[in-house]
Motif scaffolding. Structure first.
Motif, PDB file in Angstrom:
ATOM      1  N   UNK A  14       0.842  -1.203   0.000  1.00  0.00           N
ATOM      2  CA  UNK A  14       0.000   0.000   0.000  1.00  0.00           C
ATOM      3  C   UNK A  14       0.870   1.242   0.000  1.00  0.00           C
ATOM      4  N   UNK A  15       0.246   2.341  -0.411  1.00  0.00           N
ATOM      5  CA  UNK A  15       0.997   3.599  -0.374  1.00  0.00           C
ATOM      6  C   UNK A  15       1.035   4.204   1.042  1.00  0.00           C
ATOM      7  N   UNK A  16       0.113   3.718   1.915  1.00  0.00           N
ATOM      8  CA  UNK A  16       0.156   4.149   3.315  1.00  0.00           C
ATOM      9  C   UNK A  16       0.512   2.958   4.205  1.00  0.00           C
ATOM     10  N   UNK A  17       1.144   3.311   5.315  1.00  0.00           N
ATOM     11  CA  UNK A  17       1.574   2.258   6.227  1.00  0.00           C
ATOM     12  C   UNK A  17       0.373   1.733   7.012  1.00  0.00           C
ATOM     13  N   UNK A  18       0.339   0.418   7.253  1.00  0.00           N
ATOM     14  CA  UNK A  18      -0.791  -0.183   7.984  1.00  0.00           C
ATOM     15  C   UNK A  18      -0.750   0.209   9.463  1.00  0.00           C
ATOM     16  N   UNK A  19      -1.922   0.163  10.085  1.00  0.00           N
ATOM     17  CA  UNK A  19      -1.998   0.485  11.515  1.00  0.00           C
ATOM     18  C   UNK A  19      -1.089  -0.446  12.307  1.00  0.00           C
ATOM     19  N   UNK A  20      -0.557   0.077  13.356  1.00  0.00           N
ATOM     20  CA  UNK A  20       0.313  -0.681  14.266  1.00  0.00           C
ATOM     21  C   UNK A  20       1.701  -0.947  13.709  1.00  0.00           C
ATOM     22  N   UNK A  21       1.922  -0.657  12.440  1.00  0.00           N
ATOM     23  CA  UNK A  21       3.250  -0.920  11.880  1.00  0.00           C
ATOM     24  C   UNK A  21       4.131   0.318  11.993  1.00  0.00           C
ATOM     25  N   UNK A  22       5.444   0.110  12.046  1.00  0.00           N
ATOM     26  CA  UNK A  22       6.369   1.237  12.003  1.00  0.00           C
ATOM     27  C   UNK A  22       7.594   0.837  11.175  1.00  0.00           C
ATOM     28  N   UNK A  23       8.236   1.848  10.555  1.00  0.00           N
ATOM     29  CA  UNK A  23       9.356   1.558   9.666  1.00  0.00           C
ATOM     30  C   UNK A  23      10.681   1.631  10.400  1.00  0.00           C
ATOM     31  N   UNK A  24      11.556   0.691  10.108  1.00  0.00           N
ATOM     32  CA  UNK A  24      12.925   0.782  10.613  1.00  0.00           C
ATOM     33  C   UNK A  24      13.723   1.651   9.643  1.00  0.00           C
ATOM     34  N   UNK A  25      14.642   2.460  10.193  1.00  0.00           N
ATOM     35  CA  UNK A  25      15.447   3.313   9.315  1.00  0.00           C
ATOM     36  C   UNK A  25      16.542   2.509   8.651  1.00  0.00           C
ATOM     37  N   UNK A  26      16.790   2.759   7.384  1.00  0.00           N
ATOM     38  CA  UNK A  26      17.855   2.038   6.687  1.00  0.00           C
ATOM     39  C   UNK A  26      19.216   2.378   7.268  1.00  0.00           C
ATOM     40  N   UNK A  27      20.104   1.413   7.255  1.00  0.00           N
ATOM     41  CA  UNK A  27      21.495   1.674   7.628  1.00  0.00           C
ATOM     42  C   UNK A  27      22.276   1.965   6.357  1.00  0.00           C
ATOM     43  N   UNK A  28      21.959   1.188   5.303  1.00  0.00           N
ATOM     44  CA  UNK A  28      22.606   1.418   4.008  1.00  0.00           C
ATOM     45  C   UNK A  28      21.779   2.482   3.280  1.00  0.00           C
ATOM     46  N   UNK A  29      22.439   3.547   2.824  1.00  0.00           N
ATOM     47  CA  UNK A  29      21.717   4.554   2.023  1.00  0.00           C
ATOM     48  C   UNK A  29      21.283   3.911   0.718  1.00  0.00           C
ATOM     49  N   UNK A  30      20.119   4.327   0.200  1.00  0.00           N
ATOM     50  CA  UNK A  30      19.702   3.620  -1.022  1.00  0.00           C
ATOM     51  C   UNK A  30      20.607   3.920  -2.212  1.00  0.00           C
ATOM     52  N   UNK A  31      21.318   5.098  -2.162  1.00  0.00           N
ATOM     53  CA  UNK A  31      22.288   5.348  -3.243  1.00  0.00           C
ATOM     54  C   UNK A  31      23.372   4.271  -3.263  1.00  0.00           C
ATOM     55  N   UNK A  32      23.850   3.903  -2.072  1.00  0.00           N
ATOM     56  CA  UNK A  32      24.893   2.872  -2.084  1.00  0.00           C
ATOM     57  C   UNK A  32      24.292   1.490  -2.288  1.00  0.00           C
ATOM     58  N   UNK A  33      23.030   1.322  -1.899  1.00  0.00           N
ATOM     59  CA  UNK A  33      22.334   0.073  -2.187  1.00  0.00           C
ATOM     60  C   UNK A  33      22.238  -0.156  -3.690  1.00  0.00           C
ATOM     61  N   UNK A  34      21.901   0.916  -4.376  1.00  0.00           N
ATOM     62  CA  UNK A  34      21.795   0.869  -5.845  1.00  0.00           C
ATOM     63  C   UNK A  34      23.135   0.425  -6.432  1.00  0.00           C
ATOM     64  N   UNK A  35      24.210   0.992  -5.854  1.00  0.00           N
ATOM     65  CA  UNK A  35      25.548   0.666  -6.310  1.00  0.00           C
ATOM     66  C   UNK A  35      25.892  -0.799  -6.011  1.00  0.00           C
ATOM     67  N   UNK A  36      25.461  -1.277  -4.838  1.00  0.00           N
ATOM     68  CA  UNK A  36      25.724  -2.678  -4.490  1.00  0.00           C
ATOM     69  C   UNK A  36      25.061  -3.628  -5.476  1.00  0.00           C
ATOM     70  N   UNK A  37      23.857  -3.250  -5.892  1.00  0.00           N
ATOM     71  CA  UNK A  37      23.167  -4.101  -6.869  1.00  0.00           C
ATOM     72  C   UNK A  37      23.944  -4.104  -8.190  1.00  0.00           C
ATOM     73  N   UNK A  38      24.493  -2.948  -8.576  1.00  0.00           N
ATOM     74  CA  UNK A  38      25.331  -2.890  -9.786  1.00  0.00           C
ATOM     75  C   UNK A  38      26.520  -3.845  -9.651  1.00  0.00           C
TER      76      UNK A  38
END
Lengths: 551, 279
Positions: free
Chosen positions: B161-185
């Motif tokens: 969903x585009x909105x987070x479900x009730x009772x759920x919360x997001x964990x913050x990434x440790x890896x920045x997605x820019x470097x994640x993108x690079x890791x996938x490369x």
């Protein structure tokens, strides 16, 4: 892997921008669909043609698929397509282009074709191949469309020339490429200087006169492939009759040229059965014909021959021509008006009645195509058939594409007869019908071959029945007996007829024959001259058979 | 894509874009378009330009698509793989769904953490004498660097969903997605090293042959005593031809990102799906 790998760096910056803004991003459904759309269009194999799967409405013949596959896989998109007439070079070329486009190898395309075929190419690419081609009419088109069809004459003129030479084309196609056999011409230099990644040359006659013809064609595709010109001449000479001797050369050429011959396509060609239907003029008709023939009055000889031909077709055709001549040139009224009076008095044309008789005698529903040279005859036949409760539809080359398709469909589903004028001879396939009436004969063998080609082609399941109508003791009889029967055109497919005519440098057979009739003072003289013409056509054909580059 | 899949695909496309389904039967879809899709698909820019100039709302058209080649209907068009209309639709979808931020739909009464994943979908183009394109979907967990392939295929049945479900919360990434993108490369580079590369050698051999032919051809002619002007012309031609050969025959691999997104996913779903995959 020893190869440069390019990553998609701009994407991550774009993504960063989007995610920085707190707004809504794509939904899961759309994200999934975008992935599916990409995955479905990605082609995960180097080999094989995928284009046919994109074109479910088309049925390709095995030799066409094989030709296209060879051009794409083995020749790397640079080739001469040299199938004999009628085997579908255009289809093969379209398939190659489509394949290269689907695989993302080609975007910018230039097709240079004879001016008279520009629209046909545009239509076929759009309707058969879903390739959005545009014809070059206005200057701006060059830069705004990716797929352009133009004539070479237009393209090489300023200001088009300068614009075209600046473009980086992924794919260039030249139809009727044998016109480029001479490397010293402006056209040749123009084509040579185009920037082109892939290139197809289409011709039914890759070697016309000299062996250097093929050298020049190949040099457009792959400079150096056949060595330098001097080396080539020293090794092979220039007599095309020697080509047979040079197996090595044949092998080399085979790697850049696809040439299917009718006999090799593995197609079972149905037979052509030919029957001549002789018609006798009624006494009244004959009188008008002979009066006209004997008239030595103002009528120019050429015009007279046209009128006699028309009279063999219908009263209306001759009458309308005369009326027009008198209107344009009132002095001719003295000669024509009395004849027109006589024509008005004639009852039904004997030939038209014979058509009715023939169709009535056929099994019910049996379909017929009638070809006539004249619009007036077309109208008259339609009327006559209607009087006898025979359903018919007209067909003319001038019809718009939509109307052509509509008439074709009406004929296939509802009408028994299609009446086509000469111009209607090109551009439609009517293989569901196997009877053809040549109500009057064209004086150009090429056009007759095209007529027959409408029904005697791939997909024809039955033997083809051809009825040639001719009025006894007229010009028609000469043409039938002395021209067509001699060159045996009706029974066999003369694959390289166009080639023969080109070889003879008879650009306009019709004019040539008219001249024979006009210049001859007796029947005997006509006969001798026509005999000479047919002898040359036959011999040239045989000569060409022997000289063929490959056996 | 068979025609039943195509049918469902198109139905979903038009419905999720707010079009009204007027009629549906086997092999036929009949929609009333939205003004936006009319503008994109129906090829009548003048109509919309005039309407806008007049400050009026336009009347969007109806569109009837036949997904069954044997079906016929009035004012309907056949749509199939390869028809320009379908490719226009594909293009629209791809342009509109390049980036996503989505949350797994979780029905829960207790506080549930969601783990961030970077999902990158790619077309990998192999260009040599011929061309082929592989499709890859790679996911990278942005806390521990766990990498999974065929991500889209594995998660096709999970709801996001585009909105987070009730009772759920997001964990913050440790890896920045820019470097994640690079890791996938980097992962893709490793993968590309393992696959068959005979096409590269074949292509290079052909390239060499064609370069030699060209050099030979243009050199031969240069030996003859040519005028300055002609020599320049020949040189230009040579360059042209050489460029064309290089365009056709220099082998390359190009990674093109189809789309990518940050997906927040419960540990349970991740475990279930990747476990299933290994089993």
């Amino acid at each position: 892997m020893q190869v440069h790998i390019k990553d998609d760096k701009p994407f991550i910056d774009m993504m960063d921008d989007v995610l920085q803004q707190e707004g809504e991003t794509a939904s899961w459904e759309h994200f999934q669909m975008a992935y599916t759309a990409a995955k479905e269009t990605n082609i995960d194999t180097f080999t094989g043609l995928v284009a046919p799967g994109y074109l479910p409405h088309m049925t390709f013949h095995p030799h066409q698929l094989e030709a296209s596959r060879r051009v794409v896989e083995e020749m790397n998109g640079r080739a001469i397509l040299a199938d004999e007439v009628g085997l579908g070079k255009t289809i093969e070329a379209g398939l190659v282009l489509k394949e290269l486009m689907i695989r993302g190898l080609v975007k910018k395309v230039l097709l240079l074709v004879p001016a008279s075929l520009v629209n046909q190419w545009v239509n076929e690419l759009n309707s058969k191949f879903h390739i959005p081609a545009a014809s070059q009419r206005k200057q701006y088109v060059w830069e705004h469309y990716d797929v352009i069809v133009s004539s070479i004459d237009l393209a090489k003129r300023s200001p088009h020339r300068e614009i075209i030479l600046e473009q980086d084309y992924d794919f260039v196609l030249i139809d009727e490429a044998h016109k480029l056999k001479n490397s010293q011409t402006k056209n040749y230099a123009f084509i040579q200087s185009l920037k082109k990644k892939y290139c197809l040359l289409l011709t039914a006659t890759p070697v016309q006169n000299k062996l250097s013809d093929i050298y020049n064609l190949v040099s457009l595709l792959k400079p150096g492939y056949l060595g330098s010109y001097k080396q080539f001449k020293d090794t092979y000479g220039d007599d095309r009759r020697d080509a047979e001797e040079h197996h090595y050369l044949k092998e080399l050429i085979r790697k850049v040229m696809v040439r299917n011959r009718r006999g090799e396509t593995g197609l079972q060609w149905t037979k052509r059965k030919v029957e001549t239907i002789w018609i006798d003029f009624t006494e009244q008709e004959r009188l008008v014909y002979e009066n006209m023939q004997d008239s030595t009055s103002a009528a120019a000889t050429f015009a007279k021959i046209t009128l006699l031909r028309e009279l063999c077709s219908s009263r209306e055709a001759a009458y309308l021509s005369m009326k027009k001549m008198v209107e344009e040139n009132p002095e001719t009224g003295n000669a024509y008006l009395p004849v027109m009076k006589e024509i008005e008095k004639l009852p039904q044309h004997s030939k038209a009645l014979k058509v009715v008789e023939l169709i009535k005698a056929a099994p019910p529903g049996e379909k017929f195509i009638i070809f006539t040279e004249y619009r007036a005859t077309q109208f008259y036949l339609q009327w006559t058939l209607k009087q006898h409760d025979i359903s018919s539809v007209p067909f003319r080359g001038g019809f718009k594409a939509g109307k052509k398709d509509w008439m074709r469909e009406l004929f296939e589903k509802h009408a028994q007869v299609l009446i086509a004028t000469e111009a209607g001879g090109e551009g439609i396939n009517l293989q569901f019908c196997s009877n053809m009436i040549n109500y009057d004969l064209p004086w150009n063998p090429m056009r007759l071959e095209q007529r027959i080609g409408r029904i005697h082609r791939f997909g024809q399941k039955k033997d083809v029945q051809i009825y040639n109508f001719a009025v006894r003791n007229t010009l028609e009889a000469h043409i039938l007996e002395l021209l067509y029967k001699k060159i045996n055109l009706f029974e066999r497919v003369i694959g390289n007829l166009d080639h023969i005519l080109a070889e003879l440098q008879v650009s306009d057979v019709e004019k040539e024959i008219k001249r024979i009739f006009a210049d001859s003072r007796s029947e005997g003289e006509i006969k001798v001259k026509l005999d000479n013409l047919t002898a040359v056509i036959t011999e040239t054909g045989e000569q060409l058979e022997r000289d063929k580059l490959h056996g | 894509m068979d025609r039943h899949t195509l049918h469902q695909f198109l139905k979903k496309f038009f419905l999720t874009n707010g079009c009204q389904l007027i009629e549906e039967k086997e092999g036929l879809l009949h929609f009333l378009l939205t003004p936006e899709l009319d503008e994109e698909l129906m090829n009548r820019p003048f109509y919309w330009r005039y309407k806008k100039r007049l400050g009026q709302e336009g009347d969007p058209m109806e569109l009837t698509l036949l997904t069954d080649p044997n079906e016929t209907a009035e004012k309907a068009e056949h749509i199939h793989f390869g028809s320009p209309r379908l490719h226009k639709i594909f293009r629209l979808i791809r342009d509109s769904a390049q980036v996503a931020r989505l949350y797994e739909k979780v029905d829960t009464a207790s506080r549930t953490p969601l783990y961030p994943w970077l999902i990158r979908n790619m077309s990998v183009h192999f260009s040599g004498k011929r061309k082929r394109t592989e499709t890859h979907s790679v996911g990278l967990q942005l806390l521990n660097g766990q990498l999974e392939t065929d991500w889209m295929e594995n998660f096709s049945q999970v709801e996001f969903k585009q909105q987070i479900s009730d009772q759920c919360y997001c964990l913050s990434p440790i890896i920045r997605y820019q470097s994640g993108y690079q890791r996938i490369s980097s992962y893709m580079h490793t993968y590309l090293d393992t696959i068959d590369d005979s096409w590269v050698k074949e292509t290079k051999d052909t390239l060499k042959q064609e370069e030699d032919l060209l050099a030979h051809f243009f050199d031969q002619s240069a030996q003859e005593e040519l005028e300055e002007e002609i020599r320049e012309e020949r040189a230009a031609l040579y360059k042209n031809e050489l460029d064309a050969v290089h365009k056709r025959l220099v082998p390359s691999i190009q990674m093109e990102t189809i789309n990518a997104g940050i997906f927040y996913l419960s540990e349970e779903t991740a475990r279930k799906l990747f476990h299933k995959k290994e089993a």
